[in-house]
Enzyme design. Sequence first.
Site, PDB file in Angstrom:
ATOM      1  N   LYS A 140       0.958  -1.153   0.007  1.00 54.89           N
ATOM      2  CA  LYS A 140       0.103   0.011  -0.064  1.00 54.89           C
ATOM      3  C   LYS A 140       0.831   1.216  -0.017  1.00 54.89           C
ATOM      4  CE  LYS A 140      -4.250  -1.864   0.577  1.00 54.89           C
ATOM      5  NZ  LYS A 140      -5.576  -1.406  -0.187  1.00 54.89           N
ATOM      6  N   LYS A 251     -14.188  -7.140  -7.755  1.00 52.41           N
ATOM      7  CA  LYS A 251     -14.607  -7.556  -6.573  1.00 52.41           C
ATOM      8  C   LYS A 251     -15.994  -8.288  -6.597  1.00 52.41           C
ATOM      9  CE  LYS A 251     -11.997  -4.645  -3.530  1.00 52.41           C
ATOM     10  NZ  LYS A 251     -11.248  -4.035  -4.333  1.00 52.41           N
TER      11      LYS A 251
HETATM   12 MG    MG Z   1      -7.012  -1.480  -4.326  1.00 59.12          MG
END
Ligand code: MG
Length: 328
Positions: A140, A251
């Site tokens: 991240k 997703k």
């Molecule tokens: Mg992402």
Amino acid sequence: MIIHLVSQAYRRRWCQPLHTAHGVWRWRQGLLVRLENDRGRVGYGEIAPLPWFGSETLTMAQDFCTHLGSVLTVEEIEGIPDCLPATQFALASALEQIQTITPVPRVSMASHCHLLPSGETAMEAWRPLWRKGIRTFKLKLGLDRLAIEMALVQALVAALPAAGHLRLDANGGLSLTAARQWLTLCDRLQAIPDRCRIDYLEQPLPPTEAPRLWSLAQSFSTPVALDESVATYQHLEEFCRLGWPGPLIVKPAIAGFPQRLRQIWTQYLPSLIFSSVFETNIGRRALLTLATEYHHYSDQHQALGLGGEHNFEDNWDSLTPDQLWACL
Ligand code: MG
């Protein structure tokens, strides 16, 4: 066909609370559904909402299932409104298990992507994972100063074996200048022979900055992937139609009817990365079934955006759907 519906709420606790841009997350809550037709065939589904990613809330899903009642028809499942995408996914994938015989998908560790901890700990964290067969890692961005994070990525790229893959996810949090700096660095690192591959920079800018995202994707050789920008099938289809040049993260658990996704990949053949939303094995099995179908169809073999398992205090990840249903 008459179908019997039973739903059960679940709540699981993370070993370590999850820190997200939307606060601290201690419990994963959702709803498991069990469908059974009049011939005794059973299918399971999971409603695993993620409201800040655009899905319904758990309460909305619960209210809707209560309103459906315990006996329903195929038409009622097909008619679930678009404002309930996680419910659409759960009931439609449970119905597919009743209607078709799908083998349990088998996925090797090499096809998982594992999230590395932020900061210096990432430098050692990949090694035990590598020994387990994991080859794709995610980091991240935007959690520390730019210069510090860039130095870490350079060190990580130098340390990872050439067969490794690295994905950088900014969650829409970079400025345009910082995004350009990242892509410049990635292009430079990719030009060095025998280094691990940087798969992509994911969602450098927020979804509201679509024109700038297009410009970034067209200006560098490192691919730009979209995640938050394509959270719904409507947006996913729009980017596919316009010919987005990089990978698109999907997703399925919060995106809607699986059949809609099949239509999109058949029509546009996009480069899709399947990602999970901390589902139980029930939602995960439906996700893997769909991902396996896509990989057969497209002949693309990019790692899945999975790797959140073993993070909960329970043992549910070792249970089959029948066992999980029985233990709630
Ligand atoms: Mg992402």
